[in-house]
Design a protein around this motif. Structure first.
Motif, PDB file in Angstrom:
ATOM      1  N   LEU A 279      51.173  55.872 -44.044  1.00 53.14           N
ATOM      2  CA  LEU A 279      52.279  54.954 -44.252  1.00 53.14           C
ATOM      3  C   LEU A 279      51.905  53.623 -43.626  1.00 53.14           C
ATOM      4  CD1 LEU A 279      55.130  54.041 -44.988  1.00 53.14           C
ATOM      5  CD2 LEU A 279      55.945  55.119 -42.870  1.00 53.14           C
ATOM      6  N   PHE A 280      51.853  52.583 -44.452  1.00 53.02           N
ATOM      7  CA  PHE A 280      51.562  51.243 -43.972  1.00 53.02           C
ATOM      8  C   PHE A 280      52.864  50.466 -43.801  1.00 53.02           C
ATOM      9  CE2 PHE A 280      47.448  52.460 -45.342  1.00 53.02           C
ATOM     10  CZ  PHE A 280      46.534  51.619 -44.739  1.00 53.02           C
ATOM     11  N   LEU A 281      52.999  49.807 -42.664  1.00 53.22           N
ATOM     12  CA  LEU A 281      54.119  48.910 -42.424  1.00 53.22           C
ATOM     13  C   LEU A 281      53.551  47.495 -42.353  1.00 53.22           C
ATOM     14  CD1 LEU A 281      54.638  51.650 -40.354  1.00 53.22           C
ATOM     15  CD2 LEU A 281      56.892  50.619 -40.583  1.00 53.22           C
ATOM     16  N   LEU A 282      53.924  46.670 -43.321  1.00 49.42           N
ATOM     17  CA  LEU A 282      53.314  45.350 -43.461  1.00 49.42           C
ATOM     18  C   LEU A 282      54.000  44.368 -42.520  1.00 49.42           C
ATOM     19  CD1 LEU A 282      52.724  45.220 -47.310  1.00 49.42           C
ATOM     20  CD2 LEU A 282      51.354  46.249 -45.508  1.00 49.42           C
ATOM     21  N   ALA A 283      53.491  44.291 -41.303  1.00 47.67           N
ATOM     22  CA  ALA A 283      54.108  43.461 -40.272  1.00 47.67           C
ATOM     23  C   ALA A 283      53.806  41.979 -40.461  1.00 47.67           C
ATOM     24  CB  ALA A 283      53.622  43.910 -38.895  1.00 47.67           C
TER      25      ALA A 283
ATOM     26  N   PRO B 234      52.656  33.895 -31.236  1.00 50.55           N
ATOM     27  CA  PRO B 234      52.643  35.090 -30.384  1.00 50.55           C
ATOM     28  C   PRO B 234      54.030  35.638 -30.068  1.00 50.55           C
ATOM     29  CG  PRO B 234      51.013  33.521 -29.609  1.00 50.55           C
ATOM     30  CD  PRO B 234      51.783  32.830 -30.689  1.00 50.55           C
ATOM     31  N   GLN B 235      54.986  34.776 -29.778  1.00 50.91           N
ATOM     32  CA  GLN B 235      56.320  35.266 -29.433  1.00 50.91           C
ATOM     33  C   GLN B 235      56.968  35.977 -30.613  1.00 50.91           C
ATOM     34  OE1 GLN B 235      59.069  32.238 -28.150  1.00 50.91           O
ATOM     35  NE2 GLN B 235      60.644  33.700 -27.547  1.00 50.91           N
ATOM     36  N   ALA B 236      56.876  35.372 -31.798  1.00 46.84           N
ATOM     37  CA  ALA B 236      57.466  35.996 -32.982  1.00 46.84           C
ATOM     38  C   ALA B 236      56.734  37.282 -33.347  1.00 46.84           C
ATOM     39  CB  ALA B 236      57.440  35.014 -34.155  1.00 46.84           C
ATOM     40  N   ALA B 237      55.412  37.303 -33.164  1.00 51.62           N
ATOM     41  CA  ALA B 237      54.647  38.520 -33.443  1.00 51.62           C
ATOM     42  C   ALA B 237      55.078  39.648 -32.513  1.00 51.62           C
ATOM     43  CB  ALA B 237      53.152  38.241 -33.287  1.00 51.62           C
ATOM     44  N   GLU B 238      55.240  39.325 -31.241  1.00 50.95           N
ATOM     45  CA  GLU B 238      55.689  40.342 -30.284  1.00 50.95           C
ATOM     46  C   GLU B 238      57.055  40.893 -30.675  1.00 50.95           C
ATOM     47  OE1 GLU B 238      57.013  40.759 -25.589  1.00 50.95           O
ATOM     48  OE2 GLU B 238      55.988  38.947 -26.277  1.00 50.95           O
ATOM     49  N   GLN B 239      57.964  40.018 -31.049  1.00 46.46           N
ATOM     50  CA  GLN B 239      59.311  40.452 -31.413  1.00 46.46           C
ATOM     51  C   GLN B 239      59.280  41.355 -32.640  1.00 46.46           C
ATOM     52  OE1 GLN B 239      61.298  36.696 -31.874  1.00 46.46           O
ATOM     53  NE2 GLN B 239      61.710  36.461 -29.678  1.00 46.46           N
TER      54      GLN B 239
ATOM     55  N   ILE C 230      59.765  46.833 -35.053  1.00 42.46           N
ATOM     56  CA  ILE C 230      59.218  47.931 -35.852  1.00 42.46           C
ATOM     57  C   ILE C 230      59.131  49.207 -35.012  1.00 42.46           C
ATOM     58  CG2 ILE C 230      57.160  48.766 -37.056  1.00 42.46           C
ATOM     59  CD1 ILE C 230      56.635  45.856 -37.907  1.00 42.46           C
ATOM     60  N   CYS C 231      58.625  49.074 -33.791  1.00 38.28           N
ATOM     61  CA  CYS C 231      58.502  50.257 -32.920  1.00 38.28           C
ATOM     62  C   CYS C 231      59.864  50.843 -32.577  1.00 38.28           C
ATOM     63  CB  CYS C 231      57.747  49.885 -31.646  1.00 38.28           C
ATOM     64  SG  CYS C 231      55.987  49.524 -31.895  1.00 38.28           S
ATOM     65  N   HIS C 232      60.854  49.965 -32.327  1.00 34.94           N
ATOM     66  CA  HIS C 232      62.209  50.448 -32.046  1.00 34.94           C
ATOM     67  C   HIS C 232      62.748  51.251 -33.225  1.00 34.94           C
ATOM     68  CE1 HIS C 232      63.356  47.372 -28.674  1.00 34.94           C
ATOM     69  NE2 HIS C 232      62.546  48.312 -28.265  1.00 34.94           N
ATOM     70  N   ALA C 233      62.464  50.788 -34.435  1.00 33.59           N
ATOM     71  CA  ALA C 233      62.943  51.494 -35.619  1.00 33.59           C
ATOM     72  C   ALA C 233      62.166  52.789 -35.852  1.00 33.59           C
ATOM     73  CB  ALA C 233      62.830  50.584 -36.844  1.00 33.59           C
ATOM     74  N   LEU C 234      60.861  52.766 -35.542  1.00 32.57           N
ATOM     75  CA  LEU C 234      60.021  53.930 -35.793  1.00 32.57           C
ATOM     76  C   LEU C 234      60.350  55.107 -34.880  1.00 32.57           C
ATOM     77  CD1 LEU C 234      56.347  52.720 -36.387  1.00 32.57           C
ATOM     78  CD2 LEU C 234      57.700  54.211 -37.871  1.00 32.57           C
TER      79      LEU C 234
ATOM     80  N   VAL D  58      52.484  45.847 -26.867  1.00 32.58           N
ATOM     81  CA  VAL D  58      53.855  46.164 -27.268  1.00 32.58           C
ATOM     82  C   VAL D  58      53.948  47.606 -27.760  1.00 32.58           C
ATOM     83  CG1 VAL D  58      55.735  45.583 -28.842  1.00 32.58           C
ATOM     84  CG2 VAL D  58      54.360  43.759 -27.820  1.00 32.58           C
ATOM     85  N   ILE D  59      52.986  48.031 -28.571  1.00 31.98           N
ATOM     86  CA  ILE D  59      52.986  49.414 -29.071  1.00 31.98           C
ATOM     87  C   ILE D  59      52.920  50.395 -27.907  1.00 31.98           C
ATOM     88  CG2 ILE D  59      51.661  51.098 -30.407  1.00 31.98           C
ATOM     89  CD1 ILE D  59      50.821  48.742 -32.237  1.00 31.98           C
ATOM     90  N   ASP D  60      52.099  50.091 -26.913  1.00 37.04           N
ATOM     91  CA  ASP D  60      51.991  50.970 -25.750  1.00 37.04           C
ATOM     92  C   ASP D  60      53.323  51.052 -25.001  1.00 37.04           C
ATOM     93  OD1 ASP D  60      50.096  52.420 -23.750  1.00 37.04           O
ATOM     94  OD2 ASP D  60      51.200  50.994 -22.513  1.00 37.04           O
ATOM     95  N   GLN D  61      53.990  49.916 -24.841  1.00 33.50           N
ATOM     96  CA  GLN D  61      55.277  49.897 -24.136  1.00 33.50           C
ATOM     97  C   GLN D  61      56.339  50.700 -24.879  1.00 33.50           C
ATOM     98  OE1 GLN D  61      56.103  45.700 -23.842  1.00 33.50           O
ATOM     99  NE2 GLN D  61      54.304  45.315 -22.561  1.00 33.50           N
ATOM    100  N   GLU D  62      56.330  50.639 -26.200  1.00 30.75           N
ATOM    101  CA  GLU D  62      57.411  51.227 -26.985  1.00 30.75           C
ATOM    102  C   GLU D  62      57.123  52.654 -27.450  1.00 30.75           C
ATOM    103  OE1 GLU D  62      60.237  49.818 -27.223  1.00 30.75           O
ATOM    104  OE2 GLU D  62      59.697  47.868 -26.402  1.00 30.75           O
ATOM    105  N   LEU D  63      55.855  52.972 -27.756  1.00 34.41           N
ATOM    106  CA  LEU D  63      55.527  54.279 -28.327  1.00 34.41           C
ATOM    107  C   LEU D  63      54.494  55.029 -27.502  1.00 34.41           C
ATOM    108  CD1 LEU D  63      55.339  53.290 -32.113  1.00 34.41           C
ATOM    109  CD2 LEU D  63      57.233  54.425 -30.928  1.00 34.41           C
ATOM    110  N   GLY D  64      54.070  54.456 -26.386  1.00 33.67           N
ATOM    111  CA  GLY D  64      53.084  55.078 -25.523  1.00 33.67           C
ATOM    112  C   GLY D  64      53.743  56.025 -24.529  1.00 33.67           C
TER     113      GLY D  64
END
Length: 443
Positions: free
Chosen positions: A45-49, A56-61, A66-70, A106-112
């Motif tokens: 499953l690809f999520l086109l971010a 950088p700020q908008a990318a982080e957000q 996405i991680c919050h939803a996943l 960010v991925i580590d913080q949210e899904l790690g």
């Protein structure tokens, strides 16, 4: 019963699925869209971010959203028995441009948490290999190519440990970066698994790769570690995904894919937003075809309007003029090739450059979207151009990846059945764009 796995790929532009097929590419991540996508039988499953288009700020957000939803969607899917295990991959550019290490953090913080990070930038069909820690493009150190001169994501070294030190502003020293060699990947499976398991906590390891079999071995070792409770953060280009999820040959050959053209009598449209030298050469070759008529979007003119008074009125006027030109070309039986004027325009700041880039991509997307009902196909050159086309111009919540016209060049179908060729800016040679157009012109 076979283990049910799912590899979730956060793609920083919409071309990272260029080595796989038969899976959904999601442009929205609301609960309903995620739930439906996780029901798809594909292990991918690809999520086109599209974070490469953002500051950088908008990318982080965006990655955080996405991680919050996943997180709840994955828990729900596992509770329902839809999957046994999942991995998440931050898919980045094979020429080393993008928001590293921000997105992984960010991925580590949210899904790690994750034990350590594997950096695997090889894209083998495109000639991107890594040998003894040096990342190469057709054998040339990638820092010596035009891609390293990117004004937003440039870099000075092709030696991946040094690149990591540069991109982390010295927080991770090159000397601390581990290396996984080709000989490591060719060792016995247990030896490779032990090599990965022995990586220090929170370390970064750069992985060499010159052949697909090496990445297959790496993928198997990653899953073996996962089953024993050791999770890795993965930053990779497209080729590792094939190692994580071995797929059968794509179901259609190039002629079959071209046969997906919607309505043999309907015209095509080519968009070229990428401005790297390779894209310039491909555009020149395509426009040498008598049936292809170029329509240039003057970037300086757009910039004067975007950063001047009466922005909306004047931009609408420009858009109307260019739309009439496209319709005239179509009415004469030719293929319109809509492209931004070549070269990089000097902007006063990175923020201004991004704003102009977004406005140009939106302009091209609106032009294509308005014409979509009468088109048989679209070829879209450039990651930001393509994502904006799919999301804003065609308003697609998702697309279905069909396969590749040729190595690295994917064809997707929108829910309305419009084929779109997602053409990376850095792919191919001078004739590749013309070759794709020729294939799609077949009835």
């Amino acid at each position: 019963m076979a283990e049910r796995i799912k590899v979730l790929v956060l793609d920083d532009d919409p071309t990272g699925s260029q080595t796989v097929h038969s899976c959904p590419l999601l442009l929205r991540w609301d609960p309903g869209s995620l739930r439906q996508a996780l029901l798809h039988p594909s292990p991918l499953l690809f999520l086109l971010a599209n974070t490469r288009a953002l500051d950088p700020q908008a990318a982080e957000q965006r990655v955080r959203r996405i991680c919050h939803a996943l997180k709840p969607a994955l828990a729900e899917a596992q509770a329902a028995g839809l999957m046994d295990r999942w991995l998440i991959v931050s898919r980045g550019d094979s020429t080393l441009r993008g928001h590293f290490p921000l997105e992984l953090e960010v991925i580590d913080q949210e899904l790690g948490p994750f034990a350590s990070t594997l950096l695997v930038p090889a894209f083998l069909p495109g000639g991107r290999t890594t040998k003894e820690g040096m990342h190469l493009l057709h054998g040339e150190p990638v820092h010596a190519t035009a891609f390293a001169q990117d004004r937003l994501f440039g870099f000075s070294s092709s030696f991946l440990p040094a690149w990591v030190e540069e991109k982390t502003a010295g927080q991770t020293l090159a000397a601390s970066v581990r290396q996984i060699s080709c000989s490591d990947l060719e060792a016995a499976p247990e030896a490779l698994r032990e090599r990965l398991a022995a990586l220090p906590p929170a370390s970064i390891a750069c992985v060499d790769a010159e052949r697909p079999e090496q990445l297959t071995a790496l993928g198997e070792a990653i899953w073996a570690c996962e089953r024993q409770g050791q999770r890795f953060a993965l930053q990779s280009a497209a080729s590792l995904i094939n190692g994580l999820v071995p797929l059968p040959p794509q179901p259609l050959d190039a002629s079959g894919l071209a046969g997906l053209r919607r309505g043999p009598a309907l015209p095509g449209l080519v968009l070229v937003g990428s401005h790297v030298p390779l894209a310039d050469a491909q555009l020149t070759t395509l426009l040498a075809e008598p049936a292809c008529i170029g329509i240039e979007l003057d970037v300086r003119k757009v910039a004067r309007v975007v950063f001047g008074p009466e922005r909306h009125r004047l931009l609408a006027s420009l858009e109307q003029s260019w739309r009439q030109q496209i319709e005239t070309v179509i009415s004469e039986g030719h293929t319109p090739v809509v492209f931004t004027s070549r070269g990089e325009l000097h902007c006063s700041s990175p923020a201004e450059r991004r704003e102009l880039g977004v406005e140009l991509a939106q302009l091209m997307a609106r032009l294509a979207g308005a014409l979509a009902p009468q088109l048989g196909y679209v070829i879209s050159k450039g990651g930001i151009t393509t994502h904006t086309l799919l999301e804003s111009g065609l308003k697609a919540p998702w697309v279905e990846l069909q396969g590749q016209l040729f190595a690295g060049l994917s064809l997707v179908l929108t829910p309305e059945g419009l084929p779109v060729i997602t053409f990376p800016g850095n792919l191919g040679d001078a004739s590749s764009l013309r070759q794709a157009w020729t294939l799609m012109q077949q009835p």
